[in-house]
Design a protein around this motif. Structure first.
Motif, short mmCIF file in Angstrom:
data_model
loop_
_atom_site.label_atom_id
_atom_site.label_comp_id
_atom_site.label_asym_id
_atom_site.label_seq_id
_atom_site.Cartn_x
_atom_site.Cartn_y
_atom_site.Cartn_z
N ASN A 1 0.86 -1.19 0.00
CA ASN A 1 0.00 0.00 0.00
C ASN A 1 0.90 1.24 0.00
O ASN A 1 1.10 1.88 1.03
N PRO A 2 1.46 1.61 -1.18
CA PRO A 2 2.40 2.75 -1.23
C PRO A 2 1.77 4.08 -0.81
O PRO A 2 2.43 4.94 -0.23
N ALA A 3 0.49 4.27 -1.10
CA ALA A 3 -0.16 5.53 -0.72
C ALA A 3 -0.16 5.69 0.79
O ALA A 3 0.11 6.78 1.33
N LEU A 4 -0.45 4.58 1.51
CA LEU A 4 -0.47 4.65 2.96
C LEU A 4 0.94 4.80 3.53
O LEU A 4 1.17 5.57 4.47
N ARG A 5 1.91 4.10 2.93
CA ARG A 5 3.29 4.20 3.40
C ARG A 5 3.85 5.61 3.20
O ARG A 5 4.71 6.04 3.95
N ASP A 6 3.39 6.30 2.17
CA ASP A 6 3.91 7.66 1.90
C ASP A 6 3.13 8.77 2.62
O ASP A 6 3.39 9.95 2.40
N THR A 7 2.18 8.38 3.46
CA THR A 7 1.47 9.39 4.24
C THR A 7 2.45 10.03 5.23
O THR A 7 3.13 9.34 5.98
N ILE A 8 2.50 11.38 5.23
CA ILE A 8 3.53 12.11 6.00
C ILE A 8 2.89 12.90 7.14
O ILE A 8 1.90 13.62 6.95
N TRP A 9 3.49 12.72 8.30
CA TRP A 9 3.24 13.60 9.43
C TRP A 9 4.49 14.50 9.59
O TRP A 9 5.49 14.27 8.91
N THR A 10 4.39 15.52 10.49
CA THR A 10 5.53 16.43 10.71
C THR A 10 5.78 16.56 12.21
O THR A 10 4.85 16.80 12.98
N VAL A 11 7.04 16.40 12.58
CA VAL A 11 7.46 16.67 13.96
C VAL A 11 8.28 17.97 13.94
O VAL A 11 9.21 18.11 13.13
N VAL A 12 7.92 18.91 14.81
CA VAL A 12 8.55 20.24 14.84
C VAL A 12 9.15 20.47 16.23
O VAL A 12 8.50 20.22 17.24
N VAL A 13 10.38 20.92 16.25
CA VAL A 13 11.01 21.41 17.49
C VAL A 13 11.27 22.90 17.28
O VAL A 13 12.02 23.27 16.37
N GLN A 14 10.63 23.75 18.09
CA GLN A 14 10.70 25.19 17.86
C GLN A 14 11.11 25.93 19.13
O GLN A 14 10.93 25.44 20.24
N ILE A 15 11.66 27.10 18.90
CA ILE A 15 12.06 27.97 20.02
C ILE A 15 11.75 29.41 19.62
O ILE A 15 11.97 29.81 18.46
N SER A 16 11.21 30.17 20.55
CA SER A 16 10.80 31.55 20.24
C SER A 16 12.01 32.48 20.25
O SER A 16 13.04 32.19 20.85
N ASP A 17 11.83 33.62 19.58
CA ASP A 17 12.88 34.65 19.58
C ASP A 17 13.19 35.11 21.00
O ASP A 17 14.34 35.42 21.35
N GLU A 18 12.15 35.16 21.83
CA GLU A 18 12.36 35.60 23.22
C GLU A 18 13.27 34.63 23.95
O GLU A 18 14.16 35.05 24.71
N GLN A 19 13.06 33.31 23.70
CA GLN A 19 13.93 32.31 24.33
C GLN A 19 15.35 32.39 23.78
O GLN A 19 16.32 32.21 24.51
N ILE A 20 15.45 32.67 22.48
CA ILE A 20 16.78 32.81 21.87
C ILE A 20 17.52 33.99 22.47
O ILE A 20 18.71 33.91 22.81
N ASP A 21 16.79 35.10 22.63
CA ASP A 21 17.44 36.35 23.03
C ASP A 21 17.64 36.48 24.54
O ASP A 21 18.40 37.34 24.98
#
Length: 787
Positions: free
Chosen positions: A722-742
């Protein structure tokens, strides 16, 4: 030339002859030699024609006389006084005309009258043996030898002062009338100058005023108080230098005797008849009023309303009371505001120090005035020193200000550059750390989801090949025959049998089962006529769940769960909960939206569902593996040592809805699904990992740097076809705000700023010390150069 004591009305027992010789005089401002301010000269013709009139106060020339403007003297004269004055004036006029008559003043020939008052008249004369020598002679027309001697004695005390009109000689006791000879000022008075030219330029006015103040400082030092300073009493000699004249009202500071000046030149306390002790700051007020008039052409506080009130008031005492109250109603005189009016030649030319000097002189409260002309002189000298030093000080202040400004600008610029460079370096490091963290977190989430998908599919396969399929077919058939009671026909013991079988399969198929007690929720649901019912469920301890409580039984085992997202894959239809909803079940493995479970504690969950199909390929059951989001997924991928905050890890599903977000409003998950808020971000569900700068729609107007990685939760060996199911993509995001950076950089920058400002303050303090030394040095040099 007014009397300095208030003489009361004649006694009622006096005879008419005695009353005719009595004089009632009210001491008032303006009783000088200025003929334009003497009411006698304006009424003498009428008085002569009508003759004397008697009143209860005495025999007056004109009982109807009252001052008709603010500048008039307030004097009432007896017939004797008036007769004596007219007789002496006639004698003086005849002596001037008759060239053969003996001169009234030995050695001098009268030329013409130059001034006249109630008690004296001033004539210009020249020496008989020298026409070039001109003098002024003051005759006391009321034969007041005491007044003449008092005035002469005051002038004699001031011998040696070049700024005072000095006398040459005075009459012997037998002279009739008394007189004294004084210097003749050819250029008239300061009043004449102001009438002719109007306001004077600041520098010219101050040049003249400084000489007057210098003279008055000498006068005050000798213990003499003039009491009637005004422009009319400042005469101008041939060199244009001012001379203080008319000491007829002058008093000694030690004398307890009242003396009045001229309206708008005397302070309010001088117009108070209860104040009998003269004060040098009376003259200071008059000096301030003179300078005010020299600069603006107006007398201070002499507004139209006050002048009108005074003109309409006939009683002298009431007039003085009004004068005091009107002055006290205007406590501050703003000369710079007056000088800003259109037509003023000194607009913008009166500096703050000069204005302060004038305003202090004109203060209603005598305590706020300079104590004497000597103190006023010192303040004028301080202003001159300030003006001479101002350019040097301004240049020095400019240089110091520029130096401090450049230091501050350099410090701020350096700190800003360091901040920018440090931020760039920190961002580079963080980008690397975020990318690494995102890859690790993405891999963990992907493994977890793939494991649940694969295990749920294995259990579903075991169910499809087991004898339980016969029971499921029987249940479906039984439900069709008796849909109201089919689920209740299965006894709890039989449900436990299915549960034990499911537990055995779960332990065998789910590698994570033993290590994750919070994720042991595995259920088997039967699909009957597009409805979904719970057949059996495992509890957290791995045992089958068959509750004895009938209400709980009805909620979980009899409810139609076809409204759930894990059943249809079309989202949770909360509005259809508890209804006889019929939907097509899933035909492929499916991971649901995040939701609030109805179980105890309402944990956040996502469900991995796998269909169980019969021989005809129809879905007749579902195997559900629940994942506890907070107790399993986030705890598993959280890394306290990571560069990013573990709470800033986001999981976004293939429908562009968040599955995990630290700032989401989680209570809404009881009644609605997460919305597809990441539709506009082209990197969400992208097969390529990378970095992005964006504003998170859930976190508000906050900018984030985000590392994103794609994951394929369905990419398992069981889905290889089932290539269509195998190619289903989710996204994992690791983010940091400018305030935390600064935040750490801002702390360092603020520390640098504090250090810089401290250093700047230290440099400023050192410069202040140098300035104090410099100013004192300039003052010493000023004193040596100018005194």
């Amino acid at each position: 030339m007014g009397l300095t004591k208030l003489i009361g009305p004649p006694d009622a027992t006096m005879t008419p002859a005695e009353q005719s010789g009595a004089t009632l005089t009210v001491p008032v401002p303006g009783t000088g030699d200025d003929p334009s301010r003497l009411p006698v000269s304006s009424t003498e013709a009428d008085s002569a024609a009508t003759g004397p009139k008697s009143t209860p106060l005495g025999t007056l020339i004109d009982p109807e006389y009252h001052a008709v403007d603010a500048n008039s003297d307030m004097v009432m004269m007896t017939v004797d006084h008036y007769t004596q004055m007219r007789g002496i004036e006639d004698r003086l006029t005849k002596n001037q005309v008759n060239t053969t008559a003996a001169p009234l003043v030995p050695g001098f020939k009268l030329l013409h009258r130059i001034g006249k008052g109630a008690y004296g008249t001033v004539w210009e004369a020249h020496a008989i043996d020298c026409d070039e020598e001109h003098v002024a002679i003051k005759f006391f027309t009321c034969r007041q030898w005491e007044a003449m001697h008092r005035e002469v004695s005051r002038i004699a005390r001031l011998e040696g002062c070049s700024g005072v009109v000095s006398f040459k000689q005075y009459a012997e006791r037998k002279a009739d009338p008394p007189y004294y000879v004084m210097l003749y000022a050819r250029n008239g008075s300061m009043a004449d100058l102001l009438t002719k030219r109007g306001p004077l330029p600041v520098e010219e006015a101050l040049e003249l005023f400084s000489r007057i103040v210098e003279t008055m400082a000498f006068v005050h030092a000798k213990g003499v108080i003039h009491c009637d300073l005004k422009p009319a009493n400042i005469l101008m000699n041939e060199s244009g230098e001012p001379l203080v004249a008319d000491f007829g009202q002058a008093q000694l500071g030690s004398q307890e005797a009242g003396s009045f000046g001229t309206l708008f030149y005397m302070p309010p306390e001088q117009a108070d008849t209860t104040k009998t002790l003269p004060d040098a700051n009376w003259d200071v007020y008059a000096l301030g009023a003179m300078l005010f008039e020299m600069l603006t052409g107006q007398r201070p506080r002499a507004d139209e309303s006050t002048s009108k009130k005074l003109a309409l008031t006939k009683d002298v005492r009431s007039r003085l009371t009004i004068y005091r109250k009107e002055l006290e109603a205007v406590p501050v005189v703003d000369i710079r505001r007056v000088a800003q009016k259109p037509g003023q030649i000194n607009r913008g030319k009166i500096d703050a120090r000069l204005a302060s000097i004038i305003e202090s002189c004109l203060s209603i409260d005598p305590r706020h005035r300079p104590r004497s002309a000597g103190n006023l002189r010192e303040r004028l000298r301080e202003r001159l020193r300030w003006k001479r030093q101002r350019s040097v000080l301004a240049a020095g202040a400019t240089v110091c200000g520029l130096m401090l400004g450049l230091l501050a600008m350099f410090g701020i610029y350096s700190a800003s550059k360091i901040f920018e460079k440090s931020r760039e370096a920190r961002v580079d490091v963080l980008d690397h750390g975020l990318s690494r963290h995102a890859r690790i977190a993405g891999r963990l989430v992907e493994e977890m989801l793939q494991d649940r998908v694969e295990c749920s599919m294995k259990i579903a396969g075991e169910v499809a090949g087991s004898p339980i399929m016969t029971d499921l077919d029987r249940m479906v058939e039984q439900y069709r025959n008796d849909p109201e009671h089919a689920d209740l026909a299965i006894p709890p013991d039989e449900r436990r049998k299915y549960g034990h079988w499911l537990a055995g399969e779960a332990k065998e198929q789910l590698s994570w089962y033993q290590s994750c007690p919070a994720s042991r929720s595995v259920g088997l649901l039967v699909v009957v006529d597009n409805r979904c019912f719970l057949l059996c469920q495992l509890k957290a301890d791995g045992t089958p769940d068959a509750p004895a409580d009938q209400s709980d039984w009805h909620t979980r085992f009899r409810m139609n769960w076809a409204w759930r997202d894990y059943y249809s894959g079309t989202g949770n239809h909360f509005e259809e909960r508890g209804t006889d909803v019929r939907r097509e079940p899933i035909s492929e493995p499916h991971i649901s939206h995040v939701y609030r479970s109805m179980a105890e504690g309402n944990p956040l969950r996502i469900d991995v569902a796998a269909p169980v199909k019969n021989a005809a390929g129809k879905t007749i059951a579902l195997v559900i593996c629940a994942i506890d989001l907070e107790g399993d997924l986030l705890e598993w991928i959280g890394d306290p040592d990571s560069a990013a905050d573990p709470e800033q890890i986001l999981v976004i599903n293939d429908r562009r809805c968040w599955t995990s977000h630290p700032k989401a409003i989680l209570d809404k998950l009881k009644t609605e699904d997460p919305p597809p808020i990441y539709e506009a971000l082209d990197w969400v569900n992208s097969p390529v990992p990378g970095m992005a700068v964006y504003r998170d729609p859930i976190a508000g107007n906050v900018e984030y740097r985000a590392a994103h990685v794609p994951i394929r939760p369905y990419d398992t060996a069981l889905n290889k076809d089932n290539p269509a199911l195998r190619d289903t993509i989710w996204t994992v995001v690791v983010q940091i705000s400018d305030e935390q950076i600064d935040a750490p950089l801002v702390s360092i920058r603020d520390s640098m700023y504090r250090l810089g400002w401290s250093a700047l303050a230290l440099v400023g303090a050192l410069l202040a010390v140098l300035w104090v030394w410099w100013i004192r040095t300039l003052k010493r040099q000023e004193l040596l150069a100018h005194g």
